[in-house]
Scaffold this motif. Structure first.
Motif, PDB file in Angstrom:
ATOM      1  N   GLN A  86      -6.597   6.851  19.952  1.00  0.00           N
ATOM      2  CA  GLN A  86      -6.801   5.480  20.446  1.00  0.00           C
ATOM      3  C   GLN A  86      -7.830   5.055  19.603  1.00  0.00           C
ATOM      4  N   SER A  87      -9.039   5.691  19.125  1.00  0.00           N
ATOM      5  CA  SER A  87      -9.902   5.363  18.142  1.00  0.00           C
ATOM      6  C   SER A  87      -9.168   5.034  16.692  1.00  0.00           C
ATOM      7  N   GLU A  88      -8.252   5.639  16.502  1.00  0.00           N
ATOM      8  CA  GLU A  88      -7.526   5.507  15.125  1.00  0.00           C
ATOM      9  C   GLU A  88      -6.920   4.262  15.181  1.00  0.00           C
ATOM     10  N   ASP A  89      -6.131   4.128  16.472  1.00  0.00           N
ATOM     11  CA  ASP A  89      -5.422   2.876  16.571  1.00  0.00           C
ATOM     12  C   ASP A  89      -6.192   1.543  16.748  1.00  0.00           C
ATOM     13  N   CYS A  90      -7.443   1.728  17.324  1.00  0.00           N
ATOM     14  CA  CYS A  90      -8.496   0.607  17.187  1.00  0.00           C
ATOM     15  C   CYS A  90      -8.858   0.305  15.768  1.00  0.00           C
ATOM     16  N   VAL A  91      -9.123   1.311  14.869  1.00  0.00           N
ATOM     17  CA  VAL A  91      -9.269   1.043  13.425  1.00  0.00           C
ATOM     18  C   VAL A  91      -8.175   0.347  12.556  1.00  0.00           C
ATOM     19  N   ASP A  92      -6.896   0.769  13.045  1.00  0.00           N
ATOM     20  CA  ASP A  92      -5.515   0.312  12.391  1.00  0.00           C
ATOM     21  C   ASP A  92      -5.688  -1.289  12.934  1.00  0.00           C
ATOM     22  N   ILE A  93      -6.009  -1.633  14.212  1.00  0.00           N
ATOM     23  CA  ILE A  93      -5.897  -2.925  14.778  1.00  0.00           C
ATOM     24  C   ILE A  93      -6.812  -3.810  14.098  1.00  0.00           C
ATOM     25  N   ALA A  94      -8.163  -3.406  14.131  1.00  0.00           N
ATOM     26  CA  ALA A  94      -9.131  -3.959  13.352  1.00  0.00           C
ATOM     27  C   ALA A  94      -8.821  -4.258  11.603  1.00  0.00           C
ATOM     28  N   ALA A  95      -8.311  -3.342  11.050  1.00  0.00           N
ATOM     29  CA  ALA A  95      -7.917  -3.297   9.710  1.00  0.00           C
ATOM     30  C   ALA A  95      -6.892  -4.780   9.681  1.00  0.00           C
ATOM     31  N   LEU A  96      -5.992  -4.394  10.506  1.00  0.00           N
ATOM     32  CA  LEU A  96      -4.773  -5.459  10.466  1.00  0.00           C
ATOM     33  C   LEU A  96      -5.681  -6.798  11.037  1.00  0.00           C
TER      34      LEU A  96
END
Length: 219
Positions: A86-96
């Motif tokens: 979930q943390s990685e997904d949040c990072v990916d979403i932030a990058a997106l």
């Protein structure tokens, strides 16, 4: 101790949703294992009062405890990995989100530049039209003065001026962009919107269009 039946699925899981699916299966197995453990505890109690095989009950209960412990341990690991995912997904979403904002800023800049260029193009076309009119007036005066050899062909000037390299359109272009590109090219192409004469090599109008029906010269 045998591996968890969902260890393979847990190993393949990558996203938070994958881990959530494995955890749901583990919860179901845990519920079943806990019910089995409760039954065996009751069976052990009955065996202690002579109603059953106490040794067998103890072995079965020990195995049930091991199954519950393994499932709980696996579930704990799955929860930890889901949290990390979930943390990685949040990072990916932030990058997106950062990428989208950057693209939006670039898009705004491109449209502002396109607007400026279109306005510059309009001004150049206005000036060119005025100059073409001036050349046409001068040509008429040269005709009247009997020095037609001094006349200038504004269409020839235009065609020579707009000859040159053209930008290559990208392979993936939207329908709206293709239409706009064709419109812009029509301003430069022979026979286009700003060229009063047919395209180079195009067939000339029929004889009937240039002469009267009675054959008494040009119409």
């Amino acid at each position: 101790m045998t591996p968890s039946p969902h260890a393979e699925a847990l190993g393949r899981a990558r996203t938070a949703a994958d881990f959530a699916a494995v955890i749901a299966l583990l919860d179901s197995d845990l519920k079943t294992a806990a019910a089995r453990k409760l039954e065996l505890e009751k069976a052990k109690g009955r065996a202690m009062f002579g109603r059953g095989d106490l040794a067998a009950a103890r072995i079965a209960l020990s195995e049930a405890n091991a199954v519950v412990a393994l499932l709980e341990k696996t579930r704990e690991a799955a929860n930890e990995r889901r949290a990390a995912a979930q943390s990685e997904d949040c990072v990916d979403i932030a990058a997106l989100a950062d990428e989208i904002r950057a693209n939006a800023a670039s898009l705004d800049e491109r449209w502002r530049m396109a607007h400026w260029l279109v306005e510059q193009l309009r001004q150049q076309l206005f000036d060119a039209d005025a100059l073409r009119g001036a050349v046409a007036t001068a040509n008429s005066q040269l005709d009247a003065a009997g020095v037609a050899n001094l006349k200038i062909n504004p269409t020839a000037v235009r065609r020579a001026a707009v000859t040159g390299r053209r930008a290559t359109a990208p392979a993936r272009l939207s329908a709206a962009a293709i239409q706009a590109d064709r419109l812009l090219l029509s301003l430069l192409s022979p026979g286009g919107a700003l060229d009063p004469r047919p395209a180079l090599g195009a067939p000339v109008g029929g004889i009937a269009g240039r002469y009267s029906l009675r054959g008494r010269g040009r119409g």
